[in-house]
Design a protein around this motif. Structure first.
Motif, mmCIF file in Angstrom:
data_model
loop_
_atom_site.group_PDB
_atom_site.id
_atom_site.type_symbol
_atom_site.label_atom_id
_atom_site.label_comp_id
_atom_site.label_asym_id
_atom_site.label_seq_id
_atom_site.Cartn_x
_atom_site.Cartn_y
_atom_site.Cartn_z
ATOM 1 N N CYS A 186 23.023 51.261 -53.500
ATOM 2 C CA CYS A 186 22.619 50.110 -52.704
ATOM 3 C C CYS A 186 22.559 50.546 -51.239
ATOM 4 C CB CYS A 186 23.611 48.970 -52.874
ATOM 5 S SG CYS A 186 25.275 49.329 -52.274
ATOM 6 N N ASP A 188 23.670 50.761 -47.338
ATOM 7 C CA ASP A 188 24.996 50.881 -46.726
ATOM 8 C C ASP A 188 24.981 50.369 -45.289
ATOM 9 O OD1 ASP A 188 23.460 52.908 -45.647
ATOM 10 O OD2 ASP A 188 24.967 54.486 -45.916
ATOM 11 N N SER A 193 25.528 45.320 -50.026
ATOM 12 C CA SER A 193 26.670 45.899 -50.722
ATOM 13 C C SER A 193 26.403 45.869 -52.213
ATOM 14 C CB SER A 193 27.959 45.144 -50.412
ATOM 15 O OG SER A 193 28.045 43.954 -51.184
ATOM 16 N N TYR A 194 27.219 46.569 -52.965
ATOM 17 C CA TYR A 194 27.062 46.577 -54.410
ATOM 18 C C TYR A 194 27.414 45.234 -55.030
ATOM 19 C CZ TYR A 194 32.145 47.027 -54.863
ATOM 20 O OH TYR A 194 33.492 46.803 -54.815
#
Length: 222
Positions: A186, A188, A193-194
């Motif tokens: 994803c 950064d 965010s994940y």
């Protein structure tokens, strides 16, 4: 001319700085504008930076060959949407650690990534990048439909680091003795965010790729 080349901008295919070649800052300012190059930078790096800058301005592909040395990132701007490189298995060697060899400018936040940077569709072919475990080979950030073909990453911290790389094709690429070979990640940057669904590398594919790890590598694909 239908393509651009670092050699058209004075690449010397050696780890030589402008100072070592007897070139002063006035010469650099006149011949390498808008690169930020100084007398302590490698000529090959500045030549690559000029080629990439001009590729955005003209829409022409970059054509490379042989061996090059760089001492910092070859920077790709946020609005360079169509960067195409035909490397012909050229080798770019990173001298000194702590940077990505081919690096796009990061978005200020995820809104900019969604509305501007993700429009990029890179086409990178047959480039070999060699460096240290504190270097990354390629980190081009948000894109849609990018294509990485026959690229090689040797001795790096991360070979290819994809971030918010939608529908990306990575074909016949090799990572050798890297700490982390390939990452589909994803974003950064701020707002990504994940945990969210707004900056993932959805539908990205690795086809015919290979990672040959060292005994202390962290992972091949992540």
């Amino acid at each position: 001319m239908y393509y651009l080349s670092p050699d058209a901008y004075g690449a010397v295919h050696n780890n030589t700085t402008f100072a070592q070649a007897g070139k002063n800052q006035s010469y650099i300012n006149a011949n390498y504008p808008n690169t930020g190059a100084t007398v302590n930078d490698y000529i090959d790096w500045a030549a690559w930076q000029m080629a990439v800058n001009q590729a955005e301005a003209t829409g022409q592909p970059v054509w490379a060959f042989g061996k090059y040395w760089v001492n910092k990132s070859i920077s790709v701007s946020k609005t360079n949407y169509n960067l195409t490189i035909y490397g012909n298995y050229c080798t770019i060697t990173a001298i000194g650690g702590g940077y990505a060899v081919l690096k796009r400018v990061q978005p200020t936040d995820n809104s900019e990534a969604l509305n501007i940077l993700v429009n990029a569709r890179f086409n990178i072919n047959s480039v070999i990048i060699v460096g240290e475990w504190t270097n990354t080979g390629m980190d081009l950030g948000a894109s849609y439909g990018a294509y990485y073909n026959n690229c090689r990453y040797d001795g790096l911290g991360v070979g290819l680091w994809l971030k918010f790389a939608l529908n990306t094709m990575v074909v016949n690429c090799y990572a050798t003795n890297c700490n982390k070979g390939f990452i589909a990640d994803c974003g950064d940057w701020s707002g990504a965010s994940y945990l969210s669904a707004n900056a993932q590398s959805n539908h990205t594919k690795f086809i015919g790729c290979r990672a040959y790890c060292s005994t202390s590598s962290t992972f091949a694909f992540g």
